[in-house]
Design an enzyme around this catalytic site. Structure first.
Site, PDB file in Angstrom:
ATOM      1  CB  CYS A  92      -0.994  -0.038   1.183  1.00 25.00           C
ATOM      2  SG  CYS A  92      -2.213  -1.336   1.307  1.00 25.00           S
ATOM      3  CG  PHE A 109     -18.723 -10.148   3.118  1.00 26.53           C
ATOM      4  CD1 PHE A 109     -18.245  -9.818   4.460  1.00 26.53           C
ATOM      5  CD2 PHE A 109     -18.928  -9.036   2.233  1.00 26.53           C
ATOM      6  CE1 PHE A 109     -17.932  -8.495   4.901  1.00 26.53           C
ATOM      7  CE2 PHE A 109     -18.626  -7.637   2.601  1.00 26.53           C
ATOM      8  CZ  PHE A 109     -18.313  -7.354   4.119  1.00 26.53           C
ATOM      9  CB  VAL A 110     -15.940 -16.534   0.834  1.00 22.38           C
ATOM     10  CG1 VAL A 110     -16.359 -18.221   0.602  1.00 22.38           C
ATOM     11  CG2 VAL A 110     -15.996 -15.785  -0.604  1.00 22.38           C
ATOM     12  NE  ARG A 111     -17.283 -13.292   6.834  1.00 25.48           N
ATOM     13  CZ  ARG A 111     -17.687 -12.091   7.348  1.00 25.48           C
ATOM     14  NH1 ARG A 111     -18.766 -11.775   7.700  1.00 25.48           N
ATOM     15  NH2 ARG A 111     -16.550 -11.063   7.186  1.00 25.48           N
ATOM     16  N   GLY A 112     -18.936 -19.858   4.971  1.00 30.57           N
ATOM     17  CA  GLY A 112     -19.893 -21.112   4.977  1.00 30.57           C
ATOM     18  C   GLY A 112     -20.209 -21.034   3.522  1.00 30.57           C
ATOM     19  CE  LYS A 113     -22.443 -25.944   1.726  1.00 27.27           C
ATOM     20  NZ  LYS A 113     -21.835 -26.795   0.771  1.00 27.27           N
ATOM     21  NE  ARG A 114     -22.853 -13.753   3.900  1.00 26.72           N
ATOM     22  CZ  ARG A 114     -22.706 -12.888   4.883  1.00 26.72           C
ATOM     23  NH1 ARG A 114     -23.499 -12.852   5.769  1.00 26.72           N
ATOM     24  NH2 ARG A 114     -21.673 -12.097   5.114  1.00 26.72           N
TER      25      ARG A 114
END
Length: 249
Positions: free
Chosen positions: A99, A232-237
């Site tokens: 950055c 926001f890949v969390r579980g199946k979401r």
């Protein structure tokens, strides 16, 4: 240099007690390119060859591994030689893997990713399961980010204290292993700002997914560069922010 250090700490669990705690090691590493330009990074001292290759590719200083003529690693010092004619790295090296913030003046250097490679949603979710298992340093210390590069049945995962450098390292490892970046995707554990997306676009990787959030600048670059950004890949979401046609639901 080791990835871990042991330090004394006082732990409070009802009452204080002295413990020996394992923490992640970060070191100041310096890269000098063609004996002309030097950059310093605070990173994990592992996979330094892969980092150097990925950094040079992500900065646009090398079009392929073949443009990197030599890498010499001596402790915390890396000397790299690149073979590019008519290229003044003192003027062109602006964007940094941690950055530096120069991306706004260099966004015109980002080409569009033309690959129409797609991935099944279940394969994306499965890749995050593998990534979590590979994050051994994070599980011990909580002090790293982890990035994974998926190409067919091949999966490379590397950790670093810097989310940017973790991605540099897997890009470098993939380039050394001759992965086809146009048919690959990255999964990792950090947010997705513009400089990260520029790095992905430069090497031609069409999909990046994270369990963290995007930024508005990252979405703008992903949209312009035709990179599919998933967050926001969390579980199946998960959320697909740009170019959703590459994710098969």
């Amino acid at each position: 240099m080791e990835m871990f250090k042991e330090v004394k700490a006082v732990r409070f669990e009802g009452k204080p007690s002295e413990v020996i705690e394992t923490i992640v090691n970060d070191e100041d590493i310096e890269i000098t390119i063609n004996n002309s330009v030097s950059r310093r990074f605070s990173i994990s001292p592992n996979s330094l060859k892969e980092f150097t290759v990925g950094y040079l590719l992500g900065e646009g200083l090398a079009g392929s591994v073949d443009n990197i003529t030599n890498i010499n690693i001596d402790g915390k010092t890396i000397k790299a030689e690149i073979d590019l004619e008519d290229f003044d790295i003192r003027k062109e090296l602006v964007v940094g893997s941690d950055c530096f913030g120069g991306w706004r003046t260099k966004i015109e250097f980002v080409g569009q990713v033309e690959s129409e490679f797609s991935v099944e949603s279940n394969d994306l979710i499965d890749a995050f399961g593998k990534l979590k298992k590979k994050a051994e340093v994070w599980q011990k210390t909580g002090g790293t980010h982890v990035a994974g590069l998926v190409s067919g049945d091949d999966f490379i995962a590397i950790e670093d204290v810097s989310r940017h450098v973790a991605v540099d390292k897997v890009i470098g490892a993939g380039a050394i292993a001759k992965f086809d970046f146009s048919k690959s995707f990255i999964v990792y554990s950090g947010r997705m700002p513009a400089d990260m997306l520029i790095k992905i676009a430069r090497v031609g990787i069409p999909i990046i997914a994270s369990n963290a959030a995007p930024t508005s600048s990252g979405i703008a670059v992903a949209d312009e560069a035709r990179v599919t950004m998933v967050g926001f890949v969390r579980g199946k979401r998960f959320n697909i922010y740009t170019h959703p046609h590459r994710i098969i639901l």
